[in-house]
Design an enzyme around this catalytic site. Structure first.
Site, PDB file in Angstrom:
ATOM      1  N   GLY A  64      44.619 -14.472  74.304  1.00  0.00           N
ATOM      2  CA  GLY A  64      44.347 -15.053  72.983  1.00  0.00           C
ATOM      3  C   GLY A  64      42.859 -15.289  72.840  1.00  0.00           C
ATOM      4  N   ASP A  65      42.394 -15.319  71.607  1.00  0.00           N
ATOM      5  CA  ASP A  65      40.969 -15.564  71.368  1.00  0.00           C
ATOM      6  C   ASP A  65      40.651 -17.040  71.550  1.00  0.00           C
ATOM      7  OD1 ASP A  65      39.836 -13.076  70.869  1.00  0.00           O
ATOM      8  OD2 ASP A  65      40.691 -13.027  68.849  1.00  0.00           O
ATOM      9  N   GLU A 117      52.609  -2.391  64.444  1.00  0.00           N
ATOM     10  CA  GLU A 117      52.323  -3.823  64.636  1.00  0.00           C
ATOM     11  C   GLU A 117      52.358  -4.510  63.278  1.00  0.00           C
ATOM     12  OE1 GLU A 117      49.266  -4.926  67.453  1.00  0.00           O
ATOM     13  OE2 GLU A 117      48.539  -6.485  66.103  1.00  0.00           O
ATOM     14  N   GLN A 172      38.275  -5.978  54.812  1.00  0.00           N
ATOM     15  CA  GLN A 172      39.068  -5.843  56.034  1.00  0.00           C
ATOM     16  C   GLN A 172      38.196  -5.291  57.172  1.00  0.00           C
ATOM     17  OE1 GLN A 172      41.774  -2.670  55.371  1.00  0.00           O
ATOM     18  NE2 GLN A 172      42.937  -2.944  57.240  1.00  0.00           N
TER      19      GLN A 172
END
Ligand code: FAD
Length: 292
Positions: A109-110, A17, A213
């Site tokens: 989607g958020d 990804e 992260q």
């Protein structure tokens, strides 16, 4: 090419990804990354899509076309629906077809507090149903799944019930949210088997190589961090290279255990880091080559 054939492979799947370069950054800058990723010969590379805002999303399609045409790897375009109308989604599907893209990851989607949803799609299953109704079998449709349950789900059972709705609507392949505890993934596989969900599922793995992260990831995706990984972060947080090595080794261990246990495949969140992807692929090359 549609990725339906992956379900029939006699080996495990490997996919990557990536995300489009940030606003204002030219797409050419990603070539160095793509050269390495393509050389590792994944089964496909998926490209993320913003939850709203067309400038970034046109880059998703442009990048996917580049992956297909310049690097001869099949792309999967992520497509979110909460902040789009049906007409807008129709327009995107046409753009995908015009660019020869046949594989999508259909997502809700958020929820973004700064964007008012268009209220034409509420869940990923609405989008999957719509794409099937409008385009039949033109696209191979992936869906997302959550080994540790989606953060907004009413319950684990309801989340799995809604996952089944996605598959019934036409998703034929699932990509999992990232996780760090394989035991949780194995329990999830058992639960979805009981729920009679039988499509290929790839395990989402993200090597954690810096502390900022991980904190960002854990707050947004709901994955839990085992004590063993926490110790790595605590000990090496101020030593960039040591943290890189330790985070990478943790991910390789996780992947080896998953492959040995016979999972369908690995979806590697590369964070656009070719060095990371190469080190992981080097470590598992012979394991990935095992047939059956
Ligand atoms: P859904 O499947 O619609 O589920 C969302 C929530 O609604 C869940 O809690 C579910 O249990 C519940 N639900 C589903 N159906 C119903 C129903 N009928 N009634 C009541 N509740 C229901 N986000 C991006 O913006 N861009 C990306 O590129 C992107 N890529 C991703 C890639 C992967 C592999 C994964 C795992 C996630 C990705 N995401 C991305 C994040 C994703 O958009 C969020 O996790 C989002 O909050 C949920 O999306 P979904 O498609 O899983 O939603």
């Amino acid at each position: 090419m549609k990725l339906d054939y992956l379900a029939k492979l006699d080996r495990q799947i490997l996919s990557f990804e990536i995300f489009p370069p940030k606003h204002g950054t030219a797409l050419q800058n990603i070539d160095a990354t793509l050269e390495v990723l393509a050389d590792l010969k994944p089964d496909f590379i998926s490209v993320t899509f913003g939850a709203g805002g067309s400038a970034v999303n046109s880059k998703t399609i442009e990048l996917a076309s580049k992956i297909k045409n310049t690097y001869a790897i099949e792309p999967v375009v992520h497509l979110t629906c909460l902040n789009y109308t049906k007409d807008e989604i129709r327009g995107i599907m046409k753009e995908l077809t015009d660019n020869g893209i046949e594989n999508i990851l259909a997502l809700r989607g958020d929820v973004n507090p700064d964007i008012t949803p268009k209220k034409e799609f509420f869940y990923a299953s609405d989008l999957i149903r719509f794409v099937r109704e409008e385009t039949g079998d033109r696209f191979h449709i992936f869906g997302a799944c959550y080994p540790e349950t989606h953060t907004e789900a009413e319950s684990r059972a309801k989340d799995i019930h809604h996952l089944k709705e996605k598959v019934e609507a036409g998703a034929t392949h699932l990509l999992s949210q990232l996780f760090f505890d394989n035991a949780k993934y194995y329990r999830f596989l058992e639960d979805i088997d009981v729920a009679d969900i039988h499509v290929p599922i790839e395990a989402g793995i993200m090597p954690i190589t810096n502390k900022a992260q991980i904190e960002r990831m854990l707050t947004t995706c709901g994955a839990t961090l085992p004590e063993k990984h926490r110790r790595i972060l605590t000990r090496y947080e101020d030593n960039k290279e040591a943290l890189f090595d330790a985070g990478l080794a943790y991910a390789v261990n996780q992947i080896v255990d998953l492959l040995t246990s016979g999972v369908d495949g690995i979806h590697l969140y590369t964070m656009n880091n070719p060095r990371l992807a190469r080190r992981i692929c080097d470590a598992i090359r012979n394991i990935m080559a095992v047939r059956g």
